[in-house]
Design a protein around this motif. Structure first.
Motif, mmCIF file in Angstrom:
data_model
loop_
_atom_site.group_PDB
_atom_site.id
_atom_site.type_symbol
_atom_site.label_atom_id
_atom_site.label_comp_id
_atom_site.label_asym_id
_atom_site.label_seq_id
_atom_site.Cartn_x
_atom_site.Cartn_y
_atom_site.Cartn_z
ATOM 1 N N ASP A 1 -6.383 7.364 -2.383
ATOM 2 C CA ASP A 1 -7.755 7.872 -2.510
ATOM 3 C C ASP A 1 -8.536 7.117 -3.586
ATOM 4 O O ASP A 1 -9.780 7.137 -3.595
ATOM 5 C CB ASP A 1 -7.748 9.360 -2.859
ATOM 6 N N ASP A 2 -7.832 6.461 -4.491
ATOM 7 C CA ASP A 2 -8.499 5.729 -5.569
ATOM 8 C C ASP A 2 -8.936 4.327 -5.164
ATOM 9 O O ASP A 2 -9.671 3.668 -5.904
ATOM 10 C CB ASP A 2 -7.563 5.616 -6.781
ATOM 11 N N LEU A 3 -8.484 3.859 -4.012
ATOM 12 C CA LEU A 3 -8.771 2.488 -3.611
ATOM 13 C C LEU A 3 -10.239 2.307 -3.260
ATOM 14 O O LEU A 3 -10.821 3.080 -2.510
ATOM 15 C CB LEU A 3 -7.894 2.090 -2.410
ATOM 16 N N LEU A 4 -10.821 1.260 -3.788
ATOM 17 C CA LEU A 4 -12.199 0.896 -3.481
ATOM 18 C C LEU A 4 -12.196 0.068 -2.195
ATOM 19 O O LEU A 4 -11.425 -0.893 -2.078
ATOM 20 C CB LEU A 4 -12.776 0.091 -4.644
ATOM 21 N N GLY B 1 -10.895 0.873 0.376
ATOM 22 C CA GLY B 1 -9.589 1.037 1.002
ATOM 23 C C GLY B 1 -8.583 -0.029 0.628
ATOM 24 O O GLY B 1 -7.478 -0.072 1.178
ATOM 25 N N ARG B 2 -8.912 -0.899 -0.375
ATOM 26 C CA ARG B 2 -8.025 -2.034 -0.677
ATOM 27 C C ARG B 2 -7.858 -2.330 -2.160
ATOM 28 O O ARG B 2 -6.844 -2.864 -2.565
ATOM 29 C CB ARG B 2 -8.560 -3.316 -0.034
ATOM 30 N N PHE B 3 -8.869 -2.053 -2.962
ATOM 31 C CA PHE B 3 -8.913 -2.612 -4.316
ATOM 32 C C PHE B 3 -8.798 -1.564 -5.414
ATOM 33 O O PHE B 3 -9.298 -0.437 -5.293
ATOM 34 C CB PHE B 3 -10.231 -3.360 -4.537
ATOM 35 N N LEU B 4 -8.187 -2.014 -6.509
ATOM 36 C CA LEU B 4 -8.293 -1.327 -7.794
ATOM 37 C C LEU B 4 -8.770 -2.387 -8.778
ATOM 38 O O LEU B 4 -8.030 -3.325 -9.117
ATOM 39 C CB LEU B 4 -6.944 -0.754 -8.237
ATOM 40 N N ALA B 5 -10.017 -2.276 -9.206
ATOM 41 C CA ALA B 5 -10.590 -3.229 -10.156
ATOM 42 C C ALA B 5 -10.496 -2.617 -11.546
ATOM 43 O O ALA B 5 -11.208 -1.670 -11.877
ATOM 44 C CB ALA B 5 -12.039 -3.533 -9.795
ATOM 45 N N LEU B 6 -9.597 -3.144 -12.348
ATOM 46 C CA LEU B 6 -9.348 -2.612 -13.687
ATOM 47 C C LEU B 6 -10.043 -3.478 -14.731
ATOM 48 O O LEU B 6 -10.031 -4.708 -14.646
ATOM 49 C CB LEU B 6 -7.841 -2.592 -13.958
ATOM 50 N N ARG C 1 0.816 -1.210 0.000
ATOM 51 C CA ARG C 1 0.000 0.000 0.000
ATOM 52 C C ARG C 1 0.856 1.269 0.000
ATOM 53 O O ARG C 1 0.488 2.287 -0.618
ATOM 54 C CB ARG C 1 -0.922 -0.033 1.232
ATOM 55 N N ASP C 2 2.004 1.209 0.691
ATOM 56 C CA ASP C 2 2.818 2.429 0.796
ATOM 57 C C ASP C 2 3.399 2.863 -0.547
ATOM 58 O O ASP C 2 3.892 3.986 -0.699
ATOM 59 C CB ASP C 2 3.925 2.265 1.838
ATOM 60 N N ARG C 3 3.349 1.980 -1.528
ATOM 61 C CA ARG C 3 3.816 2.346 -2.870
ATOM 62 C C ARG C 3 2.965 3.469 -3.444
ATOM 63 O O ARG C 3 3.438 4.277 -4.261
ATOM 64 C CB ARG C 3 3.776 1.119 -3.759
ATOM 65 N N LEU C 4 1.697 3.522 -3.034
ATOM 66 C CA LEU C 4 0.797 4.546 -3.564
ATOM 67 C C LEU C 4 1.061 5.927 -2.980
ATOM 68 O O LEU C 4 0.552 6.932 -3.498
ATOM 69 C CB LEU C 4 -0.659 4.151 -3.289
ATOM 70 N N SER C 5 1.838 5.986 -1.897
ATOM 71 C CA SER C 5 2.068 7.293 -1.254
ATOM 72 C C SER C 5 2.794 8.255 -2.195
ATOM 73 O O SER C 5 2.605 9.481 -2.132
ATOM 74 C CB SER C 5 2.873 7.112 0.040
ATOM 75 N N GLY C 6 3.624 7.714 -3.086
ATOM 76 C CA GLY C 6 4.307 8.573 -4.056
ATOM 77 C C GLY C 6 3.594 8.646 -5.382
ATOM 78 O O GLY C 6 4.065 9.306 -6.315
ATOM 79 N N GLY C 7 2.452 7.933 -5.478
ATOM 80 C CA GLY C 7 1.691 7.912 -6.724
ATOM 81 C C GLY C 7 2.214 6.849 -7.681
ATOM 82 O O GLY C 7 3.417 6.632 -7.786
ATOM 83 N N VAL C 8 1.294 6.153 -8.356
ATOM 84 C CA VAL C 8 1.647 5.119 -9.331
ATOM 85 C C VAL C 8 0.972 5.470 -10.650
ATOM 86 O O VAL C 8 -0.246 5.697 -10.696
ATOM 87 C CB VAL C 8 1.187 3.720 -8.865
ATOM 88 N N ALA C 9 1.756 5.531 -11.694
ATOM 89 C CA ALA C 9 1.193 5.855 -13.011
ATOM 90 C C ALA C 9 0.293 4.715 -13.484
ATOM 91 O O ALA C 9 0.675 3.546 -13.437
ATOM 92 C CB ALA C 9 2.311 6.101 -14.009
ATOM 93 N N LEU C 10 -0.912 5.067 -13.934
ATOM 94 C CA LEU C 10 -1.843 4.065 -14.429
ATOM 95 C C LEU C 10 -1.240 3.304 -15.610
ATOM 96 O O LEU C 10 -1.442 2.092 -15.760
ATOM 97 C CB LEU C 10 -3.157 4.732 -14.840
ATOM 98 N N LEU C 11 -0.474 4.021 -16.443
ATOM 99 C CA LEU C 11 0.183 3.373 -17.581
ATOM 100 C C LEU C 11 1.060 2.217 -17.113
ATOM 101 O O LEU C 11 1.054 1.131 -17.698
ATOM 102 C CB LEU C 11 1.037 4.384 -18.353
ATOM 103 N N ASP C 12 1.830 2.454 -16.044
ATOM 104 C CA ASP C 12 2.720 1.416 -15.520
ATOM 105 C C ASP C 12 1.919 0.231 -14.982
ATOM 106 O O ASP C 12 2.287 -0.931 -15.203
ATOM 107 C CB ASP C 12 3.611 1.986 -14.408
ATOM 108 N N LEU C 13 0.826 0.527 -14.298
ATOM 109 C CA LEU C 13 0.040 -0.547 -13.690
ATOM 110 C C LEU C 13 -0.637 -1.418 -14.746
ATOM 111 O O LEU C 13 -0.728 -2.637 -14.588
ATOM 112 C CB LEU C 13 -1.007 0.038 -12.735
ATOM 113 N N ARG D 1 -4.867 -5.833 -5.301
ATOM 114 C CA ARG D 1 -5.094 -5.601 -3.873
ATOM 115 C C ARG D 1 -3.891 -4.850 -3.306
ATOM 116 O O ARG D 1 -2.747 -5.189 -3.601
ATOM 117 C CB ARG D 1 -5.282 -6.923 -3.132
ATOM 118 N N TRP D 2 -4.191 -3.864 -2.445
ATOM 119 C CA TRP D 2 -3.130 -3.032 -1.864
ATOM 120 C C TRP D 2 -3.231 -3.096 -0.350
ATOM 121 O O TRP D 2 -4.246 -2.717 0.218
ATOM 122 C CB TRP D 2 -3.275 -1.588 -2.373
ATOM 123 N N SER D 3 -2.188 -3.622 0.268
ATOM 124 C CA SER D 3 -2.219 -3.748 1.732
ATOM 125 C C SER D 3 -0.820 -3.545 2.336
ATOM 126 O O SER D 3 0.161 -3.490 1.614
ATOM 127 C CB SER D 3 -2.759 -5.126 2.122
#
Length: 430
Positions: free
Chosen positions: A407-410, A412-417, A357-369, A428-430
């Motif tokens: 803030d994008d996590l559904l 508080g845990r998920f990104l459903a792409l 989860r702490d990876r998101l603190s600096g922001g993650v580019a959607l392109l990379d994900l 899942r981000w934890s």
């Protein structure tokens, strides 16, 4: 007061009646009082598979006709193992494992049968009477009524005798004696007069009825047996099997969503037949659905009704509603309103990944994900997908320059792409 259905007419119409020892006699027997009938269940696992819905549903129809269903848990016979339908010897289970499986399976029957009222369902465990039997007593009092010549003609035994690689042990050879004794005990102690089971149990059922007459020294004793047919798919495939494996009757083995999807995916040729076999819906409603299905099978109303009804029977109406809602949400892409557990059930078949989860603190580019998750082969391809509006996140179309944060996590845990209509990935981000 609503008239009770005739049990034999009902199960015959539904396709649940295959063989009966004396149909005319059983019809008279059921018409002259409230009777007790049983079916046995094998505790080889902590759950039962979907094929067991056939005898359980037959018991439910029996109960609705004013009779008492008796569920026999095989805590005793499970220590031996039924050779029926098996090409090789079963591995013997420990007593502790058998007892744990028996205990775990009880919840299935408690969901599907009514344990209240004047003809409340009953659960018994044959370990309670089989485990206390003495070996010499069984040989003298029970074994003498069995002809070895007859036993080796039974299909479950005959097939194994012809198998040179495996054969059959004396242990499994004796199984039919134990099941026959079950019928005798239940008849003697509880007044049970009917045994029900799958078509593979016909030989064992007949042996039980015969043993009762012999041990009672009275060939006029009224006992009966009936079987339901083996259910197959219209395309000849094995019923209850999917690419993901067997369909189970407990949520820890097969989620309510996956269970719902199994029925929803029934073929057009199977949908109405399954409505008769596996639901408790009245005939007129099924006939109406059958007519609508014949006129417009692409509407899939028969499949939706089947999925709703059978899921509600087993898992409850609220879980059925959630499963239906999840199915609709997955089709539309609007998954943000699903509860966390339902979301995970709905996307259980999709690829997934776990991230800190702490990876998101600096922001993650959607392109990379998109590249990391395999939804795009390269950043260039990812940009093309995003530019065309074919990528959504948590149900919302996203832009190419999007940077993801917590803030994008559904939930508080998920990104459903989702890419396109059907390609999903759950991170899942934890």
């Amino acid at each position: 007061m609503t008239a009770r259905p005739d049990f034999l007419d009902e199960i015959a119409w539904r396709g649940l009646l295959h063989q009966c020892t004396d149909e005319a006699g059983l019809r008279r027997h059921l018409a002259t009082g409230s009777r007790l009938a049983y079916a046995g269940f094998d505790p080889t696992a902590d759950s039962l598979t979907i094929g067991n819905l056939v005898p359980i549903t037959a018991l439910a129809h029996l109960q609705r006709a004013g009779h008492t269903p008796v569920v026999v848990m095989g805590g005793g016979t499970g220590l031996i193992g039924d050779p029926s339908g098996k090409s090789a010897e079963r591995l013997l289970m420990t007593r502790d494992l058998v007892e744990a499986n028996v205990s775990s399976q009880r919840r299935i029957f408690e969901a599907l049968l009514d344990f209240s009222g004047p003809n409340a369902a009953v659960i018994v465990n044959n370990a309670d009477w089989l485990c206390g039997l003495g070996y010499l007593d069984v040989l003298r009092d029970v074994g003498k009524h069995f002809s070895v010549n007859m036993m080796i003609q039974k299909e479950s035994v005959r097939e194994r005798l012809h198998n040179r690689d495996h054969g059959i042990s004396y242990t499994e050879f004796s199984y039919m004696i134990l099941q026959a004794y079950d019928f005798w005990h239940l008849h003697d102690q509880m007044g049970v007069t009917l045994q029900m089971g799958g078509s593979d149990q016909w030989g064992n059922i007949v042996c039980g009825a015969d043993l009762i007459r012999r041990m009672a020294h009275d060939h006029s004793v009224e006992t009966f047996g009936l079987t339901a047919p083996l259910v197959t798919r219209s395309d000849g495939g094995k019923f209850g099997k999917t690419e993901a494996g067997a369909i189970w009757l407990t949520a820890d083995r097969t989620s309510p969503y996956a269970f719902y999807q199994f029925w929803l995916n029934a073929s057009d040729d199977d949908a109405v037949r399954f409505l008769r076999l596996f639901t408790l819906l009245p005939r007129d409603e099924i006939d109406t659905l059958a007519a609508a299905h014949a006129g417009n099978p692409s509407a899939r109303e028969a499949q939706r009704t089947l999925a709703r009804h059978v899921t509600a029977r087993l898992h409850g109406q609220s879980e059925a509603d959630l499963a239906e809602r999840a199915s609709q949400a997955l089709f539309s892409g609007d998954i943000a309103g699903l509860p966390p557990a339902t979301l995970e059930q709905a996307l259980a078949g999709a690829p997934s990944s776990d991230h800190p989860r702490d990876r998101l603190s600096g922001g993650v580019a959607l392109l990379d994900l998109l590249v990391e998750t395999g939804l795009a082969k390269s950043k260039r391809e990812a940009r093309e997908f995003l530019a065309s509006g074919s990528v959504s996140m948590n149900g919302t179309i996203v832009a190419a320059d999007r940077t993801l944060t917590t803030d994008d996590l559904l939930h508080g845990r998920f990104l459903a792409l989702r890419r396109g209509k059907k390609t999903w990935h759950l991170s899942r981000w934890s």
